[in-house]
Design a protein around this motif. Structure first.
Motif, PDB file in Angstrom:
ATOM      1  N   VAL A 277       0.852  -1.188   0.000  1.00  0.00           N
ATOM      2  CA  VAL A 277       0.000   0.000   0.000  1.00  0.00           C
ATOM      3  C   VAL A 277       0.885   1.235   0.000  1.00  0.00           C
ATOM      4  CG1 VAL A 277      -1.734   1.320   1.280  1.00  0.00           C
ATOM      5  CG2 VAL A 277      -1.858  -1.168   1.225  1.00  0.00           C
ATOM      6  N   HIS A 278       0.603   2.162  -0.903  1.00  0.00           N
ATOM      7  CA  HIS A 278       1.284   3.462  -0.897  1.00  0.00           C
ATOM      8  C   HIS A 278       0.249   4.537  -0.636  1.00  0.00           C
ATOM      9  CE1 HIS A 278       3.915   6.769  -1.761  1.00  0.00           C
ATOM     10  NE2 HIS A 278       3.140   7.161  -2.760  1.00  0.00           N
ATOM     11  N   ASP A 279       0.443   5.272   0.458  1.00  0.00           N
ATOM     12  CA  ASP A 279      -0.481   6.329   0.862  1.00  0.00           C
ATOM     13  C   ASP A 279       0.125   7.666   0.454  1.00  0.00           C
ATOM     14  OD1 ASP A 279      -2.594   7.668   2.014  1.00  0.00           O
ATOM     15  OD2 ASP A 279      -1.863   7.483   4.067  1.00  0.00           O
ATOM     16  N   ALA A 280      -0.357   8.226  -0.655  1.00  0.00           N
ATOM     17  CA  ALA A 280       0.201   9.477  -1.179  1.00  0.00           C
ATOM     18  C   ALA A 280      -0.490  10.661  -0.510  1.00  0.00           C
ATOM     19  CB  ALA A 280       0.023   9.536  -2.693  1.00  0.00           C
ATOM     20  N   ARG A 281       0.297  11.436   0.251  1.00  0.00           N
ATOM     21  CA  ARG A 281      -0.245  12.590   0.958  1.00  0.00           C
ATOM     22  C   ARG A 281       0.637  13.812   0.727  1.00  0.00           C
ATOM     23  NH1 ARG A 281      -0.531  10.806   6.898  1.00  0.00           N
ATOM     24  NH2 ARG A 281       0.973   9.230   6.251  1.00  0.00           N
ATOM     25  N   THR A 282       0.053  14.977   0.912  1.00  0.00           N
ATOM     26  CA  THR A 282       0.808  16.221   0.810  1.00  0.00           C
ATOM     27  C   THR A 282       1.617  16.430   2.084  1.00  0.00           C
ATOM     28  OG1 THR A 282      -1.027  17.499   1.746  1.00  0.00           O
ATOM     29  CG2 THR A 282      -0.981  17.210  -0.652  1.00  0.00           C
ATOM     30  N   GLN A 283       2.438  17.479   2.092  1.00  0.00           N
ATOM     31  CA  GLN A 283       3.280  17.738   3.258  1.00  0.00           C
ATOM     32  C   GLN A 283       2.471  18.010   4.516  1.00  0.00           C
ATOM     33  OE1 GLN A 283       6.064  20.839   2.254  1.00  0.00           O
ATOM     34  NE2 GLN A 283       7.408  19.447   1.128  1.00  0.00           N
ATOM     35  N   ASP A 284       1.274  18.566   4.366  1.00  0.00           N
ATOM     36  CA  ASP A 284       0.433  18.826   5.546  1.00  0.00           C
ATOM     37  C   ASP A 284      -0.496  17.660   5.860  1.00  0.00           C
ATOM     38  OD1 ASP A 284      -1.289  19.047   3.439  1.00  0.00           O
ATOM     39  OD2 ASP A 284      -2.070  21.020   3.973  1.00  0.00           O
ATOM     40  N   GLY A 285      -0.257  16.493   5.223  1.00  0.00           N
ATOM     41  CA  GLY A 285      -0.999  15.286   5.583  1.00  0.00           C
ATOM     42  C   GLY A 285      -2.301  15.070   4.845  1.00  0.00           C
ATOM     43  N   GLN A 286      -2.621  15.923   3.865  1.00  0.00           N
ATOM     44  CA  GLN A 286      -3.852  15.721   3.101  1.00  0.00           C
ATOM     45  C   GLN A 286      -3.654  14.583   2.098  1.00  0.00           C
ATOM     46  OE1 GLN A 286      -6.720  17.358   3.758  1.00  0.00           O
ATOM     47  NE2 GLN A 286      -5.630  18.384   5.429  1.00  0.00           N
ATOM     48  N   ARG A 287      -4.609  13.681   2.052  1.00  0.00           N
ATOM     49  CA  ARG A 287      -4.474  12.518   1.178  1.00  0.00           C
ATOM     50  C   ARG A 287      -4.769  12.896  -0.272  1.00  0.00           C
ATOM     51  NH1 ARG A 287      -6.454   9.415   4.250  1.00  0.00           N
ATOM     52  NH2 ARG A 287      -4.548   8.332   4.862  1.00  0.00           N
ATOM     53  N   ARG A 288      -3.852  12.486  -1.185  1.00  0.00           N
ATOM     54  CA  ARG A 288      -4.033  12.698  -2.615  1.00  0.00           C
ATOM     55  C   ARG A 288      -4.662  11.473  -3.267  1.00  0.00           C
ATOM     56  NH1 ARG A 288       0.966  12.701  -4.686  1.00  0.00           N
ATOM     57  NH2 ARG A 288       0.253  13.621  -6.649  1.00  0.00           N
ATOM     58  N   TYR A 289      -4.104  10.318  -2.990  1.00  0.00           N
ATOM     59  CA  TYR A 289      -4.644   9.066  -3.532  1.00  0.00           C
ATOM     60  C   TYR A 289      -4.020   7.907  -2.768  1.00  0.00           C
ATOM     61  CZ  TYR A 289      -0.183   8.689  -6.013  1.00  0.00           C
ATOM     62  OH  TYR A 289       1.148   8.608  -6.314  1.00  0.00           O
ATOM     63  N   LEU A 290      -4.548   6.728  -3.006  1.00  0.00           N
ATOM     64  CA  LEU A 290      -4.043   5.487  -2.418  1.00  0.00           C
ATOM     65  C   LEU A 290      -3.683   4.549  -3.562  1.00  0.00           C
ATOM     66  CD1 LEU A 290      -3.839   4.551   0.588  1.00  0.00           C
ATOM     67  CD2 LEU A 290      -5.936   3.258   0.199  1.00  0.00           C
ATOM     68  N   ALA A 291      -2.490   3.958  -3.509  1.00  0.00           N
ATOM     69  CA  ALA A 291      -2.064   3.000  -4.541  1.00  0.00           C
ATOM     70  C   ALA A 291      -1.940   1.622  -3.906  1.00  0.00           C
ATOM     71  CB  ALA A 291      -0.740   3.427  -5.156  1.00  0.00           C
ATOM     72  N   LEU A 292      -2.679   0.656  -4.433  1.00  0.00           N
ATOM     73  CA  LEU A 292      -2.635  -0.725  -3.959  1.00  0.00           C
ATOM     74  C   LEU A 292      -1.919  -1.559  -5.013  1.00  0.00           C
ATOM     75  CD1 LEU A 292      -6.288  -1.168  -2.620  1.00  0.00           C
ATOM     76  CD2 LEU A 292      -4.317  -0.080  -1.522  1.00  0.00           C
ATOM     77  N   GLN A 293      -0.823  -2.195  -4.629  1.00  0.00           N
ATOM     78  CA  GLN A 293      -0.027  -2.958  -5.585  1.00  0.00           C
ATOM     79  C   GLN A 293      -0.250  -4.452  -5.422  1.00  0.00           C
ATOM     80  OE1 GLN A 293       4.129  -1.958  -5.727  1.00  0.00           O
ATOM     81  NE2 GLN A 293       4.451  -3.092  -7.616  1.00  0.00           N
ATOM     82  N   ASP A 294      -0.779  -5.047  -6.480  1.00  0.00           N
ATOM     83  CA  ASP A 294      -0.949  -6.497  -6.551  1.00  0.00           C
ATOM     84  C   ASP A 294       0.271  -7.055  -7.270  1.00  0.00           C
ATOM     85  OD1 ASP A 294      -1.666  -9.111  -6.863  1.00  0.00           O
ATOM     86  OD2 ASP A 294      -3.411  -8.717  -8.145  1.00  0.00           O
ATOM     87  N   ARG A 295       1.267  -7.482  -6.510  1.00  0.00           N
ATOM     88  CA  ARG A 295       2.512  -7.958  -7.111  1.00  0.00           C
ATOM     89  C   ARG A 295       2.301  -9.274  -7.854  1.00  0.00           C
ATOM     90  NH1 ARG A 295       6.567  -4.745  -5.362  1.00  0.00           N
ATOM     91  NH2 ARG A 295       6.255  -3.608  -3.421  1.00  0.00           N
ATOM     92  N   THR A 296       1.397 -10.097  -7.380  1.00  0.00           N
ATOM     93  CA  THR A 296       1.124 -11.365  -8.060  1.00  0.00           C
ATOM     94  C   THR A 296       0.492 -11.131  -9.424  1.00  0.00           C
ATOM     95  OG1 THR A 296       0.818 -12.456  -5.922  1.00  0.00           O
ATOM     96  CG2 THR A 296      -0.026 -13.587  -7.865  1.00  0.00           C
ATOM     97  N   GLY A 297      -0.473 -10.227  -9.487  1.00  0.00           N
ATOM     98  CA  GLY A 297      -1.137  -9.927 -10.748  1.00  0.00           C
ATOM     99  C   GLY A 297      -0.427  -8.893 -11.591  1.00  0.00           C
ATOM    100  N   GLY A 298       0.642  -8.264 -11.046  1.00  0.00           N
ATOM    101  CA  GLY A 298       1.384  -7.259 -11.804  1.00  0.00           C
ATOM    102  C   GLY A 298       0.566  -6.023 -12.102  1.00  0.00           C
ATOM    103  N   THR A 299      -0.207  -5.547 -11.117  1.00  0.00           N
ATOM    104  CA  THR A 299      -1.107  -4.415 -11.337  1.00  0.00           C
ATOM    105  C   THR A 299      -1.058  -3.442 -10.162  1.00  0.00           C
ATOM    106  OG1 THR A 299      -2.600  -5.888 -12.548  1.00  0.00           O
ATOM    107  CG2 THR A 299      -3.489  -3.749 -11.892  1.00  0.00           C
TER     108      THR A 299
END
Length: 447
Positions: A277-299
């Motif tokens: 899981v990658h939690d992309a946030r700004t410097q003040d902690g506001q969430r921009r998006y969430l990236a979920l990596q399925d390494r098995t499925g390559g997605t």
């Protein structure tokens, strides 16, 4: 009038041994730690419940008056038990026992580490000599942590001097990448714990019930946007090799998957499968998006702050690399399963927006404003007569001097070399460079 002199005499008699002899243990609580405005010993409740016993060595040890059969201790110190109730932590030869004001052994067994108040999460200055020194009234209920170097920690919930709940002996979970990247906030009231088998979960300190059951390899949390101490989602990662097929054999697809929960422990079953899981946030902690990596499925699956998918089906990604970052002004480019290259622009307001139509060919290299595609011919005749590589800008237009190349090399330093008419030359955003002229210092010369 006659009672006051008797009380003063009794108090003086109780204090007399402590004035004459020092405690056998240098760090023993003696009742003198809490003093009144004139400097005299003011911990009268301790003196009423603890008796100092001189030893043959010429020093003092201590007996709890309500529990004389418990024996003599090196130290007996007051500890809070919720509200105005005060108990005692007695120490003998490095082992500790917890007693109620009436001499009841609340733990029933010993432990080795000093008692710690796990909930509420207050600074150490809020407690002085076992008494509440913070703002307002003392908390009516507390969760105590009683640690032992060998067995782990027992969590005990006390309210107004009564034990209302107790955990088993629990350990801290093993170190993990998930816990390091997404730690559970200390002020959340949730405690990462592990059982005897090493399975991790989350314990609610207010109830001592499992919010996330202890059956995972690692646990973590994602904070609310802009509120780092408030939980948004809970994470729990399955152990490696934990998935099982119907035949009973291990399934690699289930191994290491992350499960998601609401802060109260209710599972979320609608999110894509992921091992990272990658939690992309700004410097003040506001969430921009969430990236979920399925390494098995390559997605890589990208989700908005409301957990809505930004791109149906996700983005192909190598298992050994993190998900591509989404940045304003920097296109997201990738090749889909049909062999087409797609481009998207990203903004927090609009998410991912397509940049033109898909282009035929596989993405082999990219820079800020242009990219190179490998054009796969459908037949041998086409392969002999057609260019194998083409450079484009994000409008989908071929770049100057980039109508086609027979070979391509990425120099790894921002420079590309291309083969045309049997000659290798450098290629930049402005087009082809003269032979053997490197566009970037440190890049190799042409052939």
């Amino acid at each position: 009038m006659l009672l006051a002199p008797l009380l003063c005499a009794a108090q003086a008699q109780a204090q007399a041994p402590a004035q004459e002899l020092a405690p056998c243990a240098a760090d023993a609580y003696t009742g003198k730690e809490l003093r009144s405005h004139n400097g005299s010993a003011a911990d009268l409740s301790w003196y009423r419940r603890v008796r100092a016993e001189p030893t043959a060595q010429g020093c003092l040890r201590y007996v709890l008056r309500a529990a004389p059969r418990a024996g003599v201790f090196d130290s007996i110190a007051p500890v809070p038990l919720g509200g105005a109730a005060m108990g005692f932590e007695a120490v003998r030869n490095g082992q500790r026992r917890l007693f109620s004001p009436h001499g009841q052994d609340l733990m029933g067994e010993s432990y080795s580490q000093p008692l710690r108040i796990a909930l509420p999460a207050l600074p150490a200055s809020a407690w002085q000599n076992g008494r509440y020194a913070g703002q307002g009234q003392p908390p009516a209920a507390l969760t105590l942590a009683l640690g032992d170097a060998r067995r782990g920690t027992v969590f005990m919930r006390v309210q107004q001097g009564r034990v209302v709940a107790r955990s088993a002996w629990l350990a801290a979970p093993a170190e993990s990448g998930l816990a390091r990247s997404h730690p559970v906030p200390a002020a959340s009231g949730l405690q990462p714990v592990a059982n005897e088998q090493g399975a991790a979960g989350l314990l609610a300190l207010a109830t001592l019930r499992e919010t996330v059951p202890m059956r995972y390899a690692a646990v973590g949390a994602l904070p609310e946007s802009g509120q780092p101490q408030k939980i948004w989602l809970l994470l729990a990662q399955r152990p490696a090799g934990s998935g099982e097929e119907e035949s009973g054999e291990k399934s690699g697809e289930e191994s290491g998957l992350i499960e998601f929960f609401l802060p109260d422990g209710r599972p979320i079953t609608t999110l894509p499968a992921a091992q990272d899981v990658h939690d992309a946030r700004t410097q003040d902690g506001q969430r921009r998006y969430l990236a979920l990596q399925d390494r098995t499925g390559g997605t890589c699956h990208y989700l908005s702050p409301t957990l809505q998918p930004l791109l149906a089906g996700g983005v192909p990604a190598a298992a050994d690399k993190p998900c591509p970052a989404l940045r304003e002004g920097q296109p997201l480019r990738f090749t889909d399963a049909a062999g087409r290259t797609l481009r998207y622009s990203y903004t927090p307001q609009n998410g991912l927006t397509p940049l033109g139509e898909p282009l035929p060919g596989a993405l082999v290299a990219q820079n800020a404003n242009h990219f190179m595609l490998r054009l796969d011919a459908s037949s041998k005749d086409e392969a002999a007569n057609s260019p194998r590589y083409m450079a484009y800008d994000d409008s989908g237009t071929p770049m100057p001097d980039a109508v086609g190349f027979d070979g391509f090399e990425d120099q790894g330093c921002g420079a590309w070399r291309v083969l045309r008419d049997g000659q290798w030359r450098f290629f930049t955003e402005g087009g082809l460079l003269p032979d053997r002229e490197a566009p970037v210092a440190g890049c190799g010369a042409g052939r």
